[in-house]
Design a protein around this motif. Structure first.
Motif, PDB file in Angstrom:
ATOM      1  N   THR A   6      -4.053  -3.075  -0.424  1.00  0.00           N
ATOM      2  CA  THR A   6      -5.177  -2.138  -0.335  1.00  0.00           C
ATOM      3  C   THR A   6      -4.987  -0.988  -1.311  1.00  0.00           C
ATOM      4  O   THR A   6      -5.907  -0.647  -2.069  1.00  0.00           O
ATOM      5  CB  THR A   6      -5.324  -1.614   1.115  1.00  0.00           C
ATOM      6  OG1 THR A   6      -5.590  -2.717   1.984  1.00  0.00           O
ATOM      7  CG2 THR A   6      -6.441  -0.589   1.216  1.00  0.00           C
ATOM      8  N   ILE A   7      -3.809  -0.407  -1.314  1.00  0.00           N
ATOM      9  CA  ILE A   7      -3.521   0.707  -2.223  1.00  0.00           C
ATOM     10  C   ILE A   7      -3.648   0.260  -3.671  1.00  0.00           C
ATOM     11  O   ILE A   7      -4.276   0.945  -4.490  1.00  0.00           O
ATOM     12  CB  ILE A   7      -2.112   1.289  -1.951  1.00  0.00           C
ATOM     13  CG1 ILE A   7      -2.083   1.969  -0.586  1.00  0.00           C
ATOM     14  CG2 ILE A   7      -1.709   2.267  -3.051  1.00  0.00           C
ATOM     15  CD1 ILE A   7      -0.679   2.333  -0.101  1.00  0.00           C
ATOM     16  N   ARG A  52     -15.698   8.897  -4.878  1.00  0.00           N
ATOM     17  CA  ARG A  52     -15.413   9.685  -3.676  1.00  0.00           C
ATOM     18  C   ARG A  52     -14.893   8.787  -2.548  1.00  0.00           C
ATOM     19  O   ARG A  52     -13.946   9.137  -1.840  1.00  0.00           O
ATOM     20  CB  ARG A  52     -16.655  10.467  -3.235  1.00  0.00           C
ATOM     21  CG  ARG A  52     -16.930  11.671  -4.135  1.00  0.00           C
ATOM     22  CD  ARG A  52     -18.010  12.571  -3.573  1.00  0.00           C
ATOM     23  NE  ARG A  52     -19.347  12.014  -3.640  1.00  0.00           N
ATOM     24  CZ  ARG A  52     -20.141  12.056  -4.716  1.00  0.00           C
ATOM     25  NH1 ARG A  52     -19.722  12.618  -5.828  1.00  0.00           N
ATOM     26  NH2 ARG A  52     -21.343  11.539  -4.677  1.00  0.00           N
ATOM     27  N   GLU A  53     -15.500   7.611  -2.403  1.00  0.00           N
ATOM     28  CA  GLU A  53     -15.025   6.663  -1.381  1.00  0.00           C
ATOM     29  C   GLU A  53     -13.617   6.170  -1.696  1.00  0.00           C
ATOM     30  O   GLU A  53     -12.779   6.039  -0.801  1.00  0.00           O
ATOM     31  CB  GLU A  53     -15.957   5.453  -1.296  1.00  0.00           C
ATOM     32  CG  GLU A  53     -17.263   5.713  -0.613  1.00  0.00           C
ATOM     33  CD  GLU A  53     -18.061   4.438  -0.436  1.00  0.00           C
ATOM     34  OE1 GLU A  53     -17.554   3.487   0.192  1.00  0.00           O
ATOM     35  OE2 GLU A  53     -19.201   4.390  -0.942  1.00  0.00           O
ATOM     36  N   ILE A  54     -13.373   5.902  -2.959  1.00  0.00           N
ATOM     37  CA  ILE A  54     -12.045   5.449  -3.382  1.00  0.00           C
ATOM     38  C   ILE A  54     -11.010   6.529  -3.093  1.00  0.00           C
ATOM     39  O   ILE A  54      -9.934   6.245  -2.548  1.00  0.00           O
ATOM     40  CB  ILE A  54     -12.051   5.076  -4.888  1.00  0.00           C
ATOM     41  CG1 ILE A  54     -12.919   3.839  -5.122  1.00  0.00           C
ATOM     42  CG2 ILE A  54     -10.638   4.856  -5.401  1.00  0.00           C
ATOM     43  CD1 ILE A  54     -13.300   3.611  -6.584  1.00  0.00           C
ATOM     44  N   GLN A  55     -11.342   7.780  -3.425  1.00  0.00           N
ATOM     45  CA  GLN A  55     -10.412   8.884  -3.187  1.00  0.00           C
ATOM     46  C   GLN A  55     -10.133   9.056  -1.704  1.00  0.00           C
ATOM     47  O   GLN A  55      -8.994   9.309  -1.301  1.00  0.00           O
ATOM     48  CB  GLN A  55     -10.938  10.191  -3.792  1.00  0.00           C
ATOM     49  CG  GLN A  55     -11.050  10.191  -5.302  1.00  0.00           C
ATOM     50  CD  GLN A  55      -9.795   9.719  -5.996  1.00  0.00           C
ATOM     51  OE1 GLN A  55      -8.690  10.118  -5.673  1.00  0.00           O
ATOM     52  NE2 GLN A  55      -9.955   8.823  -6.974  1.00  0.00           N
ATOM     53  N   GLU A  56     -11.158   8.900  -0.855  1.00  0.00           N
ATOM     54  CA  GLU A  56     -10.963   8.988   0.594  1.00  0.00           C
ATOM     55  C   GLU A  56      -9.990   7.908   1.062  1.00  0.00           C
ATOM     56  O   GLU A  56      -9.093   8.169   1.868  1.00  0.00           O
ATOM     57  CB  GLU A  56     -12.295   8.833   1.327  1.00  0.00           C
ATOM     58  CG  GLU A  56     -13.207  10.031   1.222  1.00  0.00           C
ATOM     59  CD  GLU A  56     -14.595   9.769   1.804  1.00  0.00           C
ATOM     60  OE1 GLU A  56     -14.791   8.718   2.489  1.00  0.00           O
ATOM     61  OE2 GLU A  56     -15.492  10.598   1.574  1.00  0.00           O
ATOM     62  N   TYR A 115      -5.082  -9.152  -5.200  1.00  0.00           N
ATOM     63  CA  TYR A 115      -4.749  -8.369  -4.012  1.00  0.00           C
ATOM     64  C   TYR A 115      -5.580  -8.834  -2.822  1.00  0.00           C
ATOM     65  O   TYR A 115      -6.246  -8.041  -2.150  1.00  0.00           O
ATOM     66  CB  TYR A 115      -4.949  -6.872  -4.286  1.00  0.00           C
ATOM     67  CG  TYR A 115      -4.147  -6.385  -5.468  1.00  0.00           C
ATOM     68  CD1 TYR A 115      -2.761  -6.557  -5.503  1.00  0.00           C
ATOM     69  CD2 TYR A 115      -4.760  -5.781  -6.556  1.00  0.00           C
ATOM     70  CE1 TYR A 115      -2.004  -6.134  -6.588  1.00  0.00           C
ATOM     71  CE2 TYR A 115      -4.010  -5.343  -7.644  1.00  0.00           C
ATOM     72  CZ  TYR A 115      -2.636  -5.529  -7.657  1.00  0.00           C
ATOM     73  OH  TYR A 115      -1.896  -5.106  -8.729  1.00  0.00           O
ATOM     74  N   GLU A 116      -5.509 -10.118  -2.554  1.00  0.00           N
ATOM     75  CA  GLU A 116      -6.350 -10.732  -1.524  1.00  0.00           C
ATOM     76  C   GLU A 116      -6.034 -10.252  -0.112  1.00  0.00           C
ATOM     77  O   GLU A 116      -6.847 -10.397   0.787  1.00  0.00           O
ATOM     78  CB  GLU A 116      -6.282 -12.254  -1.608  1.00  0.00           C
ATOM     79  CG  GLU A 116      -4.901 -12.834  -1.416  1.00  0.00           C
ATOM     80  CD  GLU A 116      -4.865 -14.329  -1.660  1.00  0.00           C
ATOM     81  OE1 GLU A 116      -5.903 -14.986  -1.506  1.00  0.00           O
ATOM     82  OE2 GLU A 116      -3.800 -14.834  -2.008  1.00  0.00           O
ATOM     83  N   ALA A 117      -4.860  -9.655   0.096  1.00  0.00           N
ATOM     84  CA  ALA A 117      -4.510  -9.150   1.424  1.00  0.00           C
ATOM     85  C   ALA A 117      -5.064  -7.741   1.673  1.00  0.00           C
ATOM     86  O   ALA A 117      -4.876  -7.188   2.758  1.00  0.00           O
ATOM     87  CB  ALA A 117      -2.988  -9.147   1.611  1.00  0.00           C
ATOM     88  N   ALA A 118      -5.745  -7.171   0.698  1.00  0.00           N
ATOM     89  CA  ALA A 118      -6.315  -5.825   0.852  1.00  0.00           C
ATOM     90  C   ALA A 118      -7.324  -5.819   2.006  1.00  0.00           C
ATOM     91  O   ALA A 118      -7.917  -6.855   2.342  1.00  0.00           O
ATOM     92  CB  ALA A 118      -6.997  -5.397  -0.439  1.00  0.00           C
ATOM     93  N   SER A 122     -11.710  -1.839   1.152  1.00  0.00           N
ATOM     94  CA  SER A 122     -11.392  -1.732  -0.279  1.00  0.00           C
ATOM     95  C   SER A 122     -11.989  -2.910  -1.055  1.00  0.00           C
ATOM     96  O   SER A 122     -12.428  -2.738  -2.195  1.00  0.00           O
ATOM     97  CB  SER A 122      -9.885  -1.629  -0.506  1.00  0.00           C
ATOM     98  OG  SER A 122      -9.223  -2.781  -0.057  1.00  0.00           O
ATOM     99  N   LYS A 123     -12.046  -4.071  -0.441  1.00  0.00           N
ATOM    100  CA  LYS A 123     -12.688  -5.217  -1.098  1.00  0.00           C
ATOM    101  C   LYS A 123     -14.183  -4.949  -1.281  1.00  0.00           C
ATOM    102  O   LYS A 123     -14.760  -5.283  -2.313  1.00  0.00           O
ATOM    103  CB  LYS A 123     -12.482  -6.492  -0.286  1.00  0.00           C
ATOM    104  CG  LYS A 123     -11.080  -7.039  -0.344  1.00  0.00           C
ATOM    105  CD  LYS A 123     -10.980  -8.305   0.492  1.00  0.00           C
ATOM    106  CE  LYS A 123      -9.598  -8.897   0.471  1.00  0.00           C
ATOM    107  NZ  LYS A 123      -9.498 -10.101   1.315  1.00  0.00           N
TER     108      LYS A 123
END
Length: 144
Positions: A6-7, A52-56, A115-118, A122-123
């Motif tokens: 996810t990160i 903004r969503e990414i930063q959150e 990063y399929e386990a994200a 985030s996907k």
């Protein structure tokens, strides 16, 4: 695994959004068509909303995010300035932005697979960013 993927996915989206906004900023002063300017401006605004969503999401993990690769950023800036220096036109801008969108879509899809386990959030952000890039490339085809 979920947290790390996810990160990593959010970091790549962060770098991609920053690169997209910078690319649009680099060409806006050269845009002649009101319609092209509107497409670019709206896309930049949507990039900022996603940012903004990414930063959150990154803040939840205590992560600072990722800046675009300095080499890629520099090469993009140089390509933009050389092409616009040779021929300052909406066609050139559409060509440059379309190339950038295509590279972004390709990279983001690769990271989505890698990063399929994200987590699903985030996907979803990644997919919306991909759709935003694809839409812009489609919208500006008329200027190619």
């Amino acid at each position: 695994m979920i947290e790390q993927d996810t990160i990593k996915l959010l970091r790549e989206c962060d770098a991609g959004v920053k690169m997209g906004v910078q690319s649009i900023d680099d060409v806006m002063d050269y845009v002649k068509s009101e319609q092209l300017g509107q497409y670019l401006s709206e896309c930049r605004q949507e990039h900022r909303k996603l940012d903004r969503e990414i930063q959150e999401g990154l803040d939840e993990f205590g992560d600072e995010g990722k800046n675009p690769n300095p080499m890629a950023k520099g090469m993009s800036w140089m390509k933009t300035n050389v092409k616009l220096g040779l021929k300052e036109s909406d066609h050139t801008i559409a060509d440059l932005i379309t190339d950038g969108c295509n590279m972004g879509v390709k990279s983001l899809n690769r990271y989505l697979n890698q990063y399929e386990a994200a987590d699903e959030r985030s996907k979803d952000i990644t997919k919306r960013l991909i759709n935003l890039e694809e839409k812009l490339a489609t919208d500006i085809r008329q200027f190619l």
